[in-house]
Structures are given as C-alpha cells and as structure tokens.
Design a protein around this motif. Structure first.
Motif: not given
Length: 359
Positions: A20-32, A215-229
C-alpha cells in the motif's frame, strides 16, 4: 521526545504495509503513463472523402491543414462507396461543388455526413472542417480575411501531455497524504494497539501531530519520486522550485490530517486504500485536473472554490510553466493546512476521551 518517538514508530511501520505504501507512487505513475501515451503529440481524426483528395484542390489543402505543432488535423481517405457512412467508419466530407475563392468572396458546397459516434466527436469533425475552410479561404485572398492576435498566458504553448503530467503531482499528493494518514490509524486497529493510544499519558494533540508529521514525511518521499519521474520524462526547468515545494508540502499536511481523521473510523487497510484512491481522483477532477474549471460551468467552479486541489493545481502549474505569480493559492493552502491540522488534533482528542469514557 514523545512526539519524536511517535514519528519514529510510524516511520518504522512502513514495512508492515509495503504494497500500500508503494501504491502511493505506482498508482499516479500508471495514471501518468497511460495518459502520457494517449495524449502525447496532437490528435489526427480520420475522415472519408468524396471524391478522393487528389481530385480536389480543397481536399488537398485540407490534408495539409495542421495544428501549431505540425500534427495534421484530419487524415483523409477516399470513401469506399457512395452514400452515407456504414456506421462503423469515420464521418464523411462530400465536395458537391468545389470551393472557389476570389477577392469578391468564396463559393462552393461541401456536405458533412455525421456518423454520430458522440456529440464531442461530431463537434470536432465540424470544427475541423470549418477551420479547413477558413484556412483555404485565407490562402486564396490577399485582403479582407480575419486576423487573430493571441494574448498568451505563458511564453510558449504547453503540450497537453506535459500539462497533464504536472497536474498528476497534485493527484499523487492527495493520494499519498490520505493513504498515509489513514494507515497511521488502521495499523493500530489491525495490530490491536488502539487501546494503548487511548491510554497514552502523552497529550492527544502531540500524538496526532506526530502521526501527521510521519505521514507527511512518507508522502514527501513519494512526491519526490513522482517529481523525479516527471523531470526525466520532460526535462523542463522549473520556473519556481519554492512554489512547487510549498504547494506539495501544504497539500501533504492537509490530506495527511484528513486521512488521520478518516482512519479513526476506517479500520481496514484495504478500505483505506480504496477511499483514498476514489477521494483523490474525484477531488483532482473536480479541481481542474483535466483543464481549467471555466470550461465546465458554474457548478464546477463553485465546487472548485472550496477544493484544495484547485489551488494546488494553480500553484504547481505556475511552478513549472511560469506566468503570473499570484500568491493566493499558497495562502489558501496554508490556511487550509493550519485548519485541518488543528481540526484533526481536536477530533483525535475527542476520540480518546470517548474511548476512555466507554472503557
């Protein structure tokens, strides 16, 4: 120290719900990726013609009628038979009388047979035929035509796929904040440790704040991955990195707080994921994820006025594409972050009091 321990405990719990933690990155990436493939470049609409384009000067000009990025608006092919389309083919343009253009005007007759796929496609076919006619008339006259002067919002045209990719960062921020906020409580229910929270000697506000920060810190990591992609896909230099960081961080606080409040009643991790995904998608669409809300009428604009996604999208688009630096979106998000954080601390404190009274 108590709050720091809560943050540490929450960060360590990541390993309990890795999918479920990975889903915060994978779901937006699949959408993108899905939409980036679908909308990369322009869209050429197929159309049947009578006669073949080689037999009509107008149709030859129409075949070269292109969008600013060079994409042809229409892909012409000769109709296989006389009469109306068969219901499985494209619309049909029939040149009954070849257009003739002179300084005194233009004459001719073109019939558009509609295959009635849906009203949006009908509109696109009609608009592109009208545009091709105007283009043809303009090319055949030296004066008296309409001149369009554009006042652009940005220094350059923004490709739709790139604009969409940037807007998915806001979708990802909402999904990550909501899900991580809820997981911070669902893990307590599933591990049977919720009673320990209720009996904790620490002030309820410090416990809630610690969970939101984690939760903010974990979301920050997910956001950094999306910004990088997004950076790897498009390589666009940011117009304002501080605006991007501020907008995303404020969204993480808003939705981590909302997620924690939901997690008090949502006791299943799977339910939390579904709630987060549906809520984030609905808010993103209602906030203008697919385009400016002015396209969608007054009702959509009224909803957008109270939707944090609306303001985050404005701020993130400015961060990437520049334009007018209006601080209003960041101010609204900052007020929203402070309000939701205070509200979730109050909700959490009330929950602990009610649980103690029930015990």
């Amino acid at each position: 120290m108590g709050t720091l321990r809560i943050i540490g405990k929450e960060l360590a719990s990541v390993k309990e719900n890795i999918p479920f933690n990975l889903a915060t990155v994978v779901s937006p990436l699949l959408f993108l990726f899905a939409f980036a493939v679908m909308v990369s470049g322009g869209i050429t609409i197929p159309v049947e013609t009578q006669p073949a384009s080689s037999e009509s000067a107008f149709l030859q000009a129409t075949a070269e009628y292109r969008a600013p990025d060079g994409t042809p608006y229409l892909e012409l092919e000769a109709a296989p038979a006389e009469g109306a389309p068969d219901g499985r083919s494209a619309d049909r343009y029939i040149v009954e009388d070849e257009p003739a253009v002179g300084e005194e005007g233009a004459t001719g007759e073109i019939v558009h047979l509609v295959n009635d796929v849906n009203s949006n496609m009908t509109k696109n076919y009609a608009n592109r035929l009208a545009g091709a006619l105007v283009n043809y008339v303009d090319a055949g006259r030296s004066s008296g035509t309409v001149e369009v002067v554009e006042q652009t919002r940005y220094e350059e045209d923004i490709p739709w796929d790139e604009s969409f990719a940037v807007s998915t960062l806001v979708f990802g921020a909402m999904l990550a904040g909501l899900l991580f906020g809820q997981l911070s409580m669902t893990s307590e229910w599933e591990n049977a440790t919720a009673k320990l929270l209720v009996l904790s000697p620490r002030p309820a506000s410090s416990v809630a704040a610690g969970k939101v920060v984690a939760a903010f810190l974990k979301a920050l990591v997910a956001g950094a991955v999306l910004v990088g992609v997004v950076a790897l896909m498009y390589g666009r230099a940011l117009a304002s990195a501080p605006w991007l960081v501020a907008a995303l961080c404020l969204m993480y606080i808003v939705f981590a707080s909302l997620g924690l409040a939901l997690g008090i009643t949502v006791r299943s991790t799977m339910t939390a994921f579904l709630v987060s995904l549906v809520a984030a998608l609905c808010l993103w669409v209602a906030g203008g994820g697919f385009g400016d809300l002015s396209y969608f009428g007054e009702a959509a604009q009224a909803v957008g006025a109270v939707n944090p996604a609306t303001y985050a999208l404005d701020a993130v688009r400015y961060a990437y594409f520049g334009g007018v630096a209006d601080p209003t979106p960041l101010i609204v998000l900052a007020v929203g972050a402070a309000a939701t954080l205070a509200a979730v601390c109050a909700v959490y404190a009330r929950w602990t009091r009610s649980e103690r009274a029930a015990s």
